[in-house]
Design a protein around this motif. Structure first.
Motif, PDB file in Angstrom:
ATOM      1  N   SER A 146       4.118  -0.702  -5.727  1.00  0.00           N
ATOM      2  CA  SER A 146       3.256   0.211  -4.975  1.00  0.00           C
ATOM      3  C   SER A 146       1.938   0.444  -5.707  1.00  0.00           C
ATOM      4  O   SER A 146       0.884   0.603  -5.079  1.00  0.00           O
ATOM      5  CB  SER A 146       3.969   1.538  -4.719  1.00  0.00           C
ATOM      6  N   ALA A 184      -1.729  -0.387  -4.369  1.00  0.00           N
ATOM      7  CA  ALA A 184      -2.769   0.634  -4.428  1.00  0.00           C
ATOM      8  C   ALA A 184      -4.036   0.103  -5.090  1.00  0.00           C
ATOM      9  O   ALA A 184      -5.153   0.406  -4.650  1.00  0.00           O
ATOM     10  CB  ALA A 184      -2.253   1.859  -5.184  1.00  0.00           C
ATOM     11  N   CYS A 222       3.414   1.394   2.079  1.00  0.00           N
ATOM     12  CA  CYS A 222       2.558   1.714   0.934  1.00  0.00           C
ATOM     13  C   CYS A 222       1.125   1.250   1.191  1.00  0.00           C
ATOM     14  O   CYS A 222       0.160   1.939   0.820  1.00  0.00           O
ATOM     15  CB  CYS A 222       3.097   1.057  -0.333  1.00  0.00           C
ATOM     16  N   ALA A 267      -1.994   3.688   1.169  1.00  0.00           N
ATOM     17  CA  ALA A 267      -3.090   3.449   0.236  1.00  0.00           C
ATOM     18  C   ALA A 267      -4.414   3.296   0.963  1.00  0.00           C
ATOM     19  O   ALA A 267      -5.441   3.829   0.531  1.00  0.00           O
ATOM     20  CB  ALA A 267      -2.788   2.199  -0.594  1.00  0.00           C
ATOM     21  N   ALA A 277       1.431   5.245  -4.169  1.00  0.00           N
ATOM     22  CA  ALA A 277       0.400   4.313  -3.715  1.00  0.00           C
ATOM     23  C   ALA A 277      -0.841   5.063  -3.240  1.00  0.00           C
ATOM     24  O   ALA A 277      -1.979   4.663  -3.525  1.00  0.00           O
ATOM     25  CB  ALA A 277       0.947   3.427  -2.596  1.00  0.00           C
TER      26      ALA A 277
END
Length: 413
Positions: A23, A27, A150, A154, A190
């Protein structure tokens, strides 16, 4: 804790550690992509504002974007809905070309004056980048779903600077009445990391200030609920109008590039002679004004109309920032009727129209507290929940499913 529970917890730790690490990678990629995208939008907006003649090229830009998507982007044309579909029913990896296509298409839309947003682009980039990791590592469907979420978290968090709202949005947007708590920790991480990555790349988010929040009373609560109901109806109008007009345009014009060409001609015919430039692009200066001073009561309707036309005809971008504009200006206009401060109603409309159109009341409430301060929380929650209930079961994301209806079943007797 029993021995069995301890064993289950220990067995879960390696998978959770892997997901949390991945994650963070998602990100980093999504936050970097969003930063580049936001800097590009700043450039495109400045160019359009200083060279108004670019509006005249909007029909041609629409045709070019439509042709490129027809030639190279048919698999990713569905945008956010493709990501939602892949989370519900995993079939094929989201193509990496979604990233450059949606980024370029959205910047083109803003450069030449379409009325679109930015959330859709950031979410699509985040989801597509996340899916490349699942492909390389050959992750199973369960882990793939979480990483796609995620990516959504993000992208949303980094484009608006709201990590809590981004995380909850990714959990809430998939289905009405159900949230995916198994992805809560990875999505939260994230969203936080992506937001920080964007800030590290020099992203500057607009700050909005509610000048005065009145003490809670019977009238303020009733007025907030009434405003929330109207915000929900407007959110429903936006979503339904966009879908309906898109269906009509597709029926009339079978060749996809002609759709944004026609939309561009109509937008140009409306904006150029009337000088309605304040309603194209993101419209952030007008949103800021809605928190600072009374505005004409028709601003929300003008933005709604131009955004519906832009999105329905095929211009790339997102719906959320235009919904912020529509909500903030509508709230501003309601202030004399409901006897609440216009900056408060602008803030409530900002999040509540989005809550109704996207069916995400919790994410919208968190967004209000992140943007305006925790003191607005009770008013924001009431407005967003009322909007959610009054917007019905339609929404801007057609792949969103109904897990549980919004209204409890009625049993006579």
């Amino acid at each position: 804790m029993s021995a069995i529970s301890r064993c289950e917890t220990l067995a879960m730790l390696p998978r959770m550690a892997k997901l949390l690490l991945l994650s963070c990678v998602v990100a980093l990629l999504a936050g970097t992509a969003s930063a580049f995208f936001l800097h590009s939008l700043v450039w495109a907006t400045a160019m359009r504002d200083s060279h108004r003649y670019l509006l005249c090229l909007l029909p041609l830009a629409g045709f070019v974007v439509g042709w490129v998507y027809l030639r190279y982007g048919s698999r990713v044309e569905a945008g956010n809905n493709l990501l939602i579909d892949e989370i519900h029913d995993p079939t094929r990896i989201v193509p990496l070309r979604m990233v450059p296509l949606v980024l370029w298409g959205t910047v083109m839309s803003h450069l030449f004056g379409a009325s679109v947003g930015r959330e859709g682009t950031a979410v699509q980039m985040g989801g597509a980048l996340a899916d490349q990791i699942t492909h390389v590592l050959r992750l199973g469907n369960a882990d793939r779903r979480i990483l796609l979420m995620c990516g959504i978290a993000a992208g949303f968090a980094s484009v608006f600077g709201t990590p809590l709202a981004g995380a909850v949005f990714a959990l809430e947007v998939l289905a009405i009445g159900r949230m995916r708590y198994d992805a809560l920790f990875p999505c939260l991480l994230a969203a936080i990391v992506a937001d920080q990555v964007g800030l590290a790349w020099g992203v500057q988010h607009t700050h909005y200030a509610i000048q005065f929040i009145p003490a809670i009373s019977g009238w303020t609560l009733l007025a907030t609920l009434a405003a929330g109901a109207l915000f929900g109806l407007v959110g429903k109008l936006f979503a339904d109008s966009t879908h309906a007009l898109a269906a009509v345009i597709k029926q009339l014009l079978k060749y996809p590039p002609l759709r944004p060409l026609l939309g561009g001609v109509l937008l140009l015919a409306i904006v150029w002679p009337t000088g309605a430039d304040r309603f194209v692009g993101l419209g952030i200066p007008v949103i800021v004004e809605a928190f600072q001073q009374p505005l004409p009561p028709y601003d929300f309707a003008a933005k709604l109309s131009l955004t519906v036309l832009s999105l329905a005809s095929g211009f790339k971008g997102g719906e959320v920032t235009p919904l912020f504009f529509i909500g903030a200006t509508l709230g501003n206009a309601l202030s004399p009727l409901l006897q609440l401060p216009f900056s408060l109603l602008a803030g409530l409309g900002f999040v509540a129209v989005f809550a109704g159109a996207a069916n995400t009341p919790l994410a919208s409430t968190f967004m209000a507290m992140e943007l305006f301060g925790s003191e607005v929380g009770i008013y924001a929650a009431l407005a967003c929940v009322a909007s959610y209930y009054f917007s019905g079961h339609s929404g801007i994301y057609r792949s969103q499913r109904i897990a549980h209806g919004k209204h409890p079943p009625f049993h006579a007797g």
